[in-house]
Design an enzyme around this catalytic site. Structure first.
Site, mmCIF file in Angstrom:
data_model
loop_
_atom_site.group_PDB
_atom_site.id
_atom_site.type_symbol
_atom_site.label_atom_id
_atom_site.label_comp_id
_atom_site.label_asym_id
_atom_site.label_seq_id
_atom_site.Cartn_x
_atom_site.Cartn_y
_atom_site.Cartn_z
ATOM 1 N N ARG A 137 -15.995 -5.963 -6.703
ATOM 2 C CA ARG A 137 -15.509 -5.382 -5.461
ATOM 3 C C ARG A 137 -14.066 -4.986 -5.755
ATOM 4 O O ARG A 137 -13.844 -4.194 -6.636
ATOM 5 C CB ARG A 137 -15.672 -6.387 -4.304
ATOM 6 C CG ARG A 137 -15.531 -5.742 -2.947
ATOM 7 C CD ARG A 137 -15.983 -6.655 -1.799
ATOM 8 N NE ARG A 137 -15.168 -7.849 -1.637
ATOM 9 C CZ ARG A 137 -15.328 -8.742 -0.649
ATOM 10 N NH1 ARG A 137 -16.267 -8.558 0.260
ATOM 11 N NH2 ARG A 137 -14.556 -9.794 -0.566
ATOM 12 N N ARG A 223 -10.133 -20.746 1.211
ATOM 13 C CA ARG A 223 -10.194 -19.775 2.309
ATOM 14 C C ARG A 223 -11.454 -20.078 3.122
ATOM 15 O O ARG A 223 -12.559 -19.714 2.770
ATOM 16 C CB ARG A 223 -10.237 -18.345 1.751
ATOM 17 C CG ARG A 223 -9.008 -17.992 0.906
ATOM 18 C CD ARG A 223 -9.015 -16.526 0.488
ATOM 19 N NE ARG A 223 -10.217 -16.138 -0.204
ATOM 20 C CZ ARG A 223 -10.403 -16.190 -1.530
ATOM 21 N NH1 ARG A 223 -9.442 -16.647 -2.321
ATOM 22 N NH2 ARG A 223 -11.541 -15.800 -2.053
ATOM 23 N N TYR A 267 -39.387 0.244 26.606
ATOM 24 C CA TYR A 267 -39.368 1.493 25.845
ATOM 25 C C TYR A 267 -40.427 1.483 24.747
ATOM 26 O O TYR A 267 -40.633 0.462 24.080
ATOM 27 C CB TYR A 267 -38.015 1.672 25.159
ATOM 28 C CG TYR A 267 -36.891 2.075 26.077
ATOM 29 C CD1 TYR A 267 -36.970 3.239 26.841
ATOM 30 C CD2 TYR A 267 -35.733 1.307 26.150
ATOM 31 C CE1 TYR A 267 -35.913 3.615 27.670
ATOM 32 C CE2 TYR A 267 -34.671 1.681 26.963
ATOM 33 C CZ TYR A 267 -34.771 2.839 27.723
ATOM 34 O OH TYR A 267 -33.734 3.212 28.523
ATOM 35 N N ASP A 316 -28.766 -2.498 27.522
ATOM 36 C CA ASP A 316 -28.073 -3.467 28.388
ATOM 37 C C ASP A 316 -28.969 -4.564 28.942
ATOM 38 O O ASP A 316 -28.524 -5.372 29.750
ATOM 39 C CB ASP A 316 -27.459 -2.727 29.584
ATOM 40 C CG ASP A 316 -26.776 -1.457 29.168
ATOM 41 O OD1 ASP A 316 -25.861 -1.534 28.340
ATOM 42 O OD2 ASP A 316 -27.181 -0.380 29.650
HETATM 43 C C1 LIG Z 1 -14.393 -13.399 4.333
HETATM 44 C C2 LIG Z 1 -13.752 -13.931 3.133
HETATM 45 C C3 LIG Z 1 -13.647 -15.314 2.940
HETATM 46 C C4 LIG Z 1 -14.324 -16.330 3.843
HETATM 47 O O1 LIG Z 1 -15.638 -16.489 3.424
HETATM 48 P P1 LIG Z 1 -16.600 -17.582 4.139
HETATM 49 O O2 LIG Z 1 -17.855 -17.475 3.378
HETATM 50 O O3 LIG Z 1 -16.737 -17.127 5.547
HETATM 51 O O4 LIG Z 1 -15.907 -18.879 4.013
HETATM 52 C C5 LIG Z 1 -12.912 -15.764 1.867
HETATM 53 N N1 LIG Z 1 -12.338 -14.892 1.004
HETATM 54 C C6 LIG Z 1 -12.450 -13.555 1.139
HETATM 55 C C7 LIG Z 1 -11.798 -12.671 0.138
HETATM 56 C C8 LIG Z 1 -13.173 -13.028 2.190
HETATM 57 O O5 LIG Z 1 -13.293 -11.712 2.315
#
Ligand SMILES: *Cc1c(COP(=O)(O)O)cnc(C)c1O
Length: 374
Positions: A137, A223, A267, A316
């Site tokens: 990425r 993170r 629908y 809705d």
């Molecule tokens: C979204 C993201 C995270 C968090 O990932 P989770 O699987 O929700 O813990 C951590 N690092 C990056 C670079 C992200 O884009």
């Protein structure tokens, strides 16, 4: 709670339990190494839970690192008094660098070209190099180790480089993927070792899944995203005891009616009535983020029982079968996500029906659905 319930219109609303988010954070933190700080990932409106509310709650219990996806999210946090580090995890247009600088936001540096463009603006922003260790990425390619090292050293002089980070792409999976994750981590560690003398404060590589199921010798931050909200990185995962979804999504019964054999519902006339039925109309639809893939597929909870969706989800509204449920009246509460009596449906369960992930289910709940904090 009673007062709050009277203050808004009962159509389609989300109840976010901020105490549960705190709990999820505390339980998770106890289970990762004590040197590892947590960076709360609050991108996409905190996965639909409300970014300012979630960030404020976590700041109150000592969280000092936040991550978002773009500059609008970052600035909203600053405007609402969020202090500490705010890292933008992805691309930001070069035109925004003055704002990045002025708001003291940290920008992910996604490539060498991008770093160069930032330097050309003459604005010395805070940045962290994204490192690509196999996801393909964003980031500098960790395979080209010496080039990577050189780039970091070169831009360390020209920008305020505060760290490097990478992202794991199969940390939630077992079997042969464990080896892949280990290789990603080891590439990252080797690079971190090479630039150790720079003493960059933020070296990090773990997401929710990585923080629990993997170890990295150099990472000082995890993170934390999805598990903060009590959902699973992958449906097969087991969460730590006590970690639970923080969000419930509710609606009400607008009206009920009986339908006869031979009639159809909704629908496209996709649901054919085979026996006399009682159905309830729910005033929530795909414009609220209630996925149309749940047509003739999903269910809601009413009075502690499952009610199957009949016909297509409309923009809705949608219809459910309540033939076998007592006391379904106009105004009766309907649980789209959450608990009713002894049963529960989570975003992960709904994701399974939709062949997607819980992340998408909660992120999709649209802004027209009121968020109530309980
Ligand atoms: C979204 C993201 C995270 C968090 O990932 P989770 O699987 O929700 O813990 C951590 N690092 C990056 C670079 C992200 O884009």
């Amino acid at each position: 709670m009673e007062n709050k319930m009277e203050e808004y219109i009962r159509r389609s609303w989300v109840e976010v339990n901020l105490e549960q988010i705190k709990k999820n954070y505390q339980i998770y933190k106890k289970n990762v190494s004590s040197e590892c700080e947590i960076m709360a990932v609050v991108k996409a409106n905190a996965y639909g839970h409300g970014d300012v509310e979630v960030a404020t709650t976590l700041m109150d219990i000592g969280v000092r690192n936040f991550a978002v996806s773009n500059i609008i999210e970052a600035c909203r946090l600053r405007e609402n008094g969020i202090k500490g580090q705010i890292l933008i995890l992805g691309y930001t247009p070069i035109e925004c660098m003055q704002q990045i600088h002025d708001e003291e936001i940290t920008q992910a540096i996604i490539s060498e070209d991008y770093a160069n463009e930032i330097v050309k603006t003459g604005i010395r922003i805070k940045g962290q190099f994204a490192i690509d260790t196999g996801m393909n990425r964003i980031g500098l390619d960790a395979e080209l180790l010496s080039q990577c090292e050189k780039t970091i050293r070169r831009y360390k002089e020209k920008l305020e480089i505060t760290g490097i980070f990478t992202h794991l792409c199969v940390a939630d999976s077992d079997k042969e993927d464990i080896e892949f994750t280990k290789r990603q981590i080891s590439r990252f560690e080797i690079l971190a070792e090479k630039i150790k003398d720079l003493n960059l404060p933020y070296i990090h590589c773990l997401n929710s899944a990585g923080g629990i199921w993997h170890r990295c010798g150099v990472s000082v931050l995890t993170r934390l995203g999805i598990i903060l909200y009590g959902l699973k990185p992958d449906y097969s995962n087991k969460l730590l005891f006590g970690i639970k979804p923080a969000l419930s999504w509710k609606s009400v019964v607008a009206m009920t009616q009986t339908v006869r054999p031979g009639e159809t519902i909704g629908y496209g006339r996709t649901y054919k009535v085979m026996k006399p039925m009682k159905i309830a109309i729910i005033p929530t639809g795909y414009a609220d983020g209630y996925n149309r893939g749940l047509s003739n597929n999903g269910f809601v909870l009413i009075n502690g029982k499952k009610a199957s969706i009949v016909g297509r989800i409309c923009m809705d509204q949608f219809m459910v079968d309540v033939t076998n449920i007592d006391n379904v009246l106009t105004g009766t509460e309907v649980v789209l996500l959450g608990k009713s009596g002894d049963i529960a449906v989570t975003a992960d369960d709904m994701a399974k029906l939709l062949e997607t992930i819980g992340y998408e289910v909660v992120c999709d709940i649209s802004s027209r659905v009121l968020r109530i904090y309980v």
